[in-house]
Design a protein around this motif. Structure first.
Motif, short mmCIF file in Angstrom:
data_model
loop_
_atom_site.label_atom_id
_atom_site.label_comp_id
_atom_site.label_asym_id
_atom_site.label_seq_id
_atom_site.Cartn_x
_atom_site.Cartn_y
_atom_site.Cartn_z
N GLN A 118 0.83 -1.21 0.00
CA GLN A 118 0.00 0.00 0.00
C GLN A 118 0.87 1.26 0.00
OE1 GLN A 118 -2.50 1.01 3.59
NE2 GLN A 118 -4.15 0.48 2.17
N HIS A 119 1.93 1.25 0.79
CA HIS A 119 2.82 2.41 0.83
C HIS A 119 3.55 2.61 -0.51
CE1 HIS A 119 3.07 1.95 5.49
NE2 HIS A 119 2.00 2.63 5.11
N LEU A 120 3.96 1.50 -1.13
CA LEU A 120 4.63 1.61 -2.44
C LEU A 120 3.68 2.13 -3.50
CD1 LEU A 120 7.19 0.96 -4.18
CD2 LEU A 120 7.41 0.53 -1.73
N LEU A 121 2.44 1.69 -3.46
CA LEU A 121 1.46 2.15 -4.44
C LEU A 121 1.18 3.64 -4.29
CD1 LEU A 121 -1.05 -0.83 -4.35
CD2 LEU A 121 0.56 -0.27 -6.18
N ARG A 122 1.23 4.13 -3.07
CA ARG A 122 1.02 5.56 -2.86
C ARG A 122 2.14 6.35 -3.53
NH1 ARG A 122 0.03 7.02 3.15
NH2 ARG A 122 -1.93 5.94 2.63
N LEU A 123 3.37 5.84 -3.41
CA LEU A 123 4.48 6.49 -4.10
C LEU A 123 4.32 6.40 -5.62
CD1 LEU A 123 8.20 6.56 -3.32
CD2 LEU A 123 7.52 5.61 -5.52
N ALA A 124 3.95 5.20 -6.10
CA ALA A 124 3.79 5.01 -7.55
C ALA A 124 2.69 5.91 -8.10
CB ALA A 124 3.46 3.54 -7.84
N GLU A 125 1.70 6.22 -7.29
CA GLU A 125 0.60 7.07 -7.74
C GLU A 125 1.07 8.48 -8.06
OE1 GLU A 125 -3.74 8.56 -6.00
OE2 GLU A 125 -2.81 6.71 -5.27
N THR A 126 2.11 8.94 -7.37
CA THR A 126 2.62 10.29 -7.60
C THR A 126 3.70 10.33 -8.69
OG1 THR A 126 4.29 10.07 -5.85
CG2 THR A 126 2.13 10.93 -5.22
N ALA A 127 4.12 9.15 -9.17
CA ALA A 127 5.09 9.11 -10.27
C ALA A 127 4.39 9.41 -11.59
CB ALA A 127 5.74 7.72 -10.32
N PRO A 128 5.14 9.75 -12.63
CA PRO A 128 4.53 10.03 -13.93
C PRO A 128 3.70 8.84 -14.41
CG PRO A 128 6.83 10.69 -13.93
CD PRO A 128 6.60 9.95 -12.64
N PRO A 129 2.64 9.07 -15.16
CA PRO A 129 1.78 7.98 -15.64
C PRO A 129 2.53 6.94 -16.46
CG PRO A 129 0.70 10.09 -15.96
CD PRO A 129 2.10 10.39 -15.54
N THR A 130 3.66 7.34 -17.04
CA THR A 130 4.44 6.39 -17.84
C THR A 130 5.32 5.47 -16.99
OG1 THR A 130 6.14 8.09 -18.09
CG2 THR A 130 4.49 7.89 -19.86
N CYS A 131 5.39 5.74 -15.69
CA CYS A 131 6.22 4.92 -14.80
C CYS A 131 5.60 3.53 -14.66
CB CYS A 131 6.33 5.58 -13.43
SG CYS A 131 7.32 4.64 -12.24
N ARG A 132 6.38 2.52 -14.96
CA ARG A 132 5.89 1.13 -14.92
C ARG A 132 5.96 0.57 -13.49
NH1 ARG A 132 7.89 -3.19 -19.23
NH2 ARG A 132 6.64 -1.75 -20.45
N LEU A 133 4.90 -0.12 -13.10
CA LEU A 133 4.87 -0.79 -11.80
C LEU A 133 4.96 -2.29 -12.01
CD1 LEU A 133 4.37 -0.81 -8.70
CD2 LEU A 133 1.93 -1.00 -9.22
#
Length: 387
Positions: A118-133
């Motif tokens: 959940q914490h990682l996803l919160r960070l990924a949410e603020t990354a550019p939309p092109t950032c791959r998870l």
């Protein structure tokens, strides 16, 4: 731009990091616990354990950066400026950190595996939309379902779970799916089966489940278990019953194949469409339990392993095994198969991993030579919390 990686000191994470730095020549930022300097030392030690002769070259080391943080803490335990910089720099986030103790307490497993995701996803949410998870999961999310063919996009909880670990990874995957659906983002989920290595691993190297099993068997053979003489078997014959079907099988996949397949899917392939795509990283051929028992008995002629449906009056040694390997023993009752069409389609000319044979198992079980100290069990199937 960089790859942000968690779990870099773990068994799989260290292998993925090595390839990201070398064969893909990527800049990688590792997020892990402890001071940055100490974390870098741990990460480099983990890399040296899996690197080819000659070690990790200066160019790869220069592409590595380590940042002190903790997936179990809000905002990953990072200062706002550092948090913001990571999201700006990352063009891919690989979440491989996790607690893999099959006998771990539910609260602890959920703290690391669910809340950490959940914490990682919160960070990924603020990354550019092109950032791959890319999220590291496991075939164990199929839970207690024992039969049938598991599709790569199957994710249900109606069968229950064998362990709290399975349940925690299921909920982690659900978080990833909800995140991708809510934001219209793309996410890749990798589900490996039992990943093993037949290489000789240094003592400080992160272990794998077959190595843990081999250590447990070695403990029994050398007298490190209740009911066994202190000096070990010493020519005596010990009959050890395991509550598993005689025709039990496991899906075991080699670490070299698993890491390369994951990189071809998670790093090399295009995933531009929104939504979550899930891939089974498995061996198309299951490994029979009889090969494991044969490997054990070839190494310890005085140890007789018998697979049985019932153990009405277990010995002290049999109770010892059952209490330390409940996850392994419960998985022995699964006959389910895993679809891998999606993974095969994206791994190109990598081909299929070979079937596991007895020689490979003997090496992967890591049986030590004469004169080595007996294995001291930790009390769990395997308990590694990656950085």
């Amino acid at each position: 731009m960089t790859v942000l990686l968690t779990g870099a000191t773990g068994f799989l994470g260290s292998r993925l990091l090595l390839s990201l730095l070398t064969t893909r020549e990527r800049d990688v930022t590792v997020l892990g616990r402890g001071a940055s300097s100490a974390l870098r030392s741990r990460v480099l030690d983990a890399l040296e354990c899996v690197a080819p002769p000659g070690g990790v070259d200066a160019g790869a080391r220069a592409r590595l950066r380590c940042v002190s943080g903790d997936v179990g803490r809000p905002w990953l335990g990072l200062a706002p400026a550092v948090y913001g910089r990571l999201t700006e720099e990352a063009d891919a986030i690989w979440h491989c950190a996790g607690d893999i103790a099959l006998t771990g307490e539910r609260e602890r497993l959920f703290q690391t595996n669910v809340l950490g995701t959940q914490h990682l996803l919160r960070l990924a949410e603020t990354a550019p939309p092109t950032c791959r998870l890319v999220h590291m999961s496991t075939v164990a999310v199929a839970g207690a379902r024992r039969t049938g063919r598991i599709a790569e996009d199957d994710l249900v909880d109606c069968y229950g779970f064998e362990t709290h670990y399975d349940e925690s990874k299921y909920h982690s995957e659900m978080l990833v799916r909800d995140w991708a659906r809510r934001l219209g983002r793309s996410a890749v989920v990798l589900r490996p089966s039992i990943v093993a290595s037949d290489a000789h691993l240094p003592e400080k190297a992160p272990g794998h489940p077959l190595g843990v099993l081999g250590g447990m068997i070695d403990a029994v053979a050398r007298g490190g278990a209740p009911g066994v003489p202190a000096g070990g078997l010493n020519g005596e014959v010990l009959r050890l019953r395991l509550r598993v079907p005689a025709d039990a099988t496991f899906n075991i996949v080699q670490d070299g194949y698993a890491a390369e397949a994951m990189l071809r899917i998670g790093h090399d392939a295009e995933h531009s469409d929104p939504g979550t795509r899930t891939f089974h990283i498995v061996n198309p051929v299951d490994t029979p339990m009889r090969l494991i028992t044969s490997a054990v008995q070839a190494r310890y002629p005085g140890l007789r392993l018998e697979c049985t449906d019932r153990i009405p009056d277990p010995t002290a040694t049999e109770r010892f095994i059952a209490s330390h390997l409940p996850g392994f023993l419960s998985y022995c009752h699964h006959t389910r198969r895993y679809d891998r069409a999606g993974a095969a389609a994206l791994t190109g000319d990598l081909g299929d991993p070979p079937a596991i044979d007895q020689d490979y198992l003997t090496r992967a079980l890591g049986f030590p030579g004469p004169g080595l100290a007996p294995f001291e069990p930790t009390g769990t199937d395997t308990c590694v919390v990656s950085a």
